[in-house]
Scaffold this active site. Structure first.
Site, mmCIF file in Angstrom:
data_model
loop_
_atom_site.group_PDB
_atom_site.id
_atom_site.type_symbol
_atom_site.label_atom_id
_atom_site.label_comp_id
_atom_site.label_asym_id
_atom_site.label_seq_id
_atom_site.Cartn_x
_atom_site.Cartn_y
_atom_site.Cartn_z
ATOM 1 N N GLU A 47 -42.328 60.388 75.417
ATOM 2 C CA GLU A 47 -43.215 59.136 74.719
ATOM 3 C C GLU A 47 -43.989 58.465 75.670
ATOM 4 O OE1 GLU A 47 -41.075 56.913 70.988
ATOM 5 O OE2 GLU A 47 -40.678 55.826 72.893
ATOM 6 N N ASP A 58 -42.174 44.392 72.142
ATOM 7 C CA ASP A 58 -41.826 44.723 73.355
ATOM 8 C C ASP A 58 -41.202 43.764 74.232
ATOM 9 O OD1 ASP A 58 -42.530 47.524 73.011
ATOM 10 O OD2 ASP A 58 -44.684 46.952 73.354
#
EC number: 4.2.1.20
Length: 261
Positions: A47, A58
């Site tokens: 990924e 995030d």
């Protein structure tokens, strides 16, 4: 059969390990070395984070990685170029791009989908794209045989889960925690119950990410999920091992993979 489906089929009931790194952190050359090193250490699917200036989903570790990559001038086209270079010597390992819609929108959905497919991208996950607005990108990805991968959170409604089940390809990414990546606490019993619930609707593999940071948590989640997705812990190894990133990350990936075999 797509590379992602082949990867899961090859596990023969085992669990996939999907590590995440941000492209360009600390630089492109190291990113390529990390990709090959993670595969050699047992990663089943890679990924790749597409750096973006406002990574709202995030946590601080991955935010710092994005900042370092952006400081190096990394763009979406650079990410595609990294995949293209990776494919020169690895035509088997699936590669998934994870990021935000804005860079893709700027490139144009059709051009992005076509270039991603040419580069060797197998799946795309945009963390800030509501199902109601992703139709155009989904169609372009599907036309180019690139899987559209969706997030499911603990708060996702039943109706939305049903819609995701109809559209999703490759695997579904279950966000095991509320909040941003890298959060600390992980309730494996709750994750287990949620995975069992999701399997009523979803017939492709379900991967679990957010909060998996060591072999113990990977092993526990691996008992119920088809894939273990590890991001912040991998990125932290990169951050803490300047000049020795590939060896440090390789050792961690091996430890995590051994825990879910």
């Amino acid at each position: 059969m797509s590379r992602i489906r082949q990867a899961f089929a090859a596990l023969d009931g085992g669990k996939a390990l999907i590590p995440y790194i941000a492209v360009g952190d600390p630089d492109i050359r190291t990113t390529l070395a990390l990709m090959h090193g993670m595969v050699a250490s047992g990663a089943d699917i890679l990924e790749l984070g597409v750096p973006f200036s406002d990574p709202m989903a995030d946590g601080p570790v991955i935010q710092r990685a994005a900042e370092r990559a952006l400081a190096n001038g990394i763009s979406l086209r650079d990410v595609l170029d990294v995949v293209r270079k990776f494919r020169e010597t690895d035509t088997q390992t699936p590669v998934v791009l994870m990021g935000y819609l804005n860079p893709i929108h700027k490139m144009g959905y059709r051009e992005f989908a076509q270039e991603a497919a040419k580069a060797g991208v197998d799946g795309v996950l945009t963390v800030d794209s509501p199902i109601e607005t992703i139709d155009s990108l989904y169609r372009e990805l599907k036309d180019n045989e690139v899987d559209c991968i969706f997030l499911i959170a603990p708060t996702t409604t039943e109706d939305r889960i049903k819609t995701i089940a109809e559209l999703a390809g490759g695997f579904v990414y279950y966000v095991s925690l509320k909040g941003v990546t890298g959060a600390a606490s992980l309730d494996t019993d709750e994750v287990s119950r949620k995975i069992e619930y999701l399997r009523q609707y979803i017939d492709i593999p379900i991967g679990v990410g957010f909060g998996i940071s060591n072999a113990e948590s990977a092993r526990k989640i691996g008992r119920v999920a088809a894939a273990i997705i590890v991001g912040s812990r991998i990125v932290k190894e990169i951050e803490n091992n300047a000049g020795n990133e590939a060896a440090a990350v390789g050792a961690l990936v091996k430890e995590l993979k051994d825990a879910v075999r």
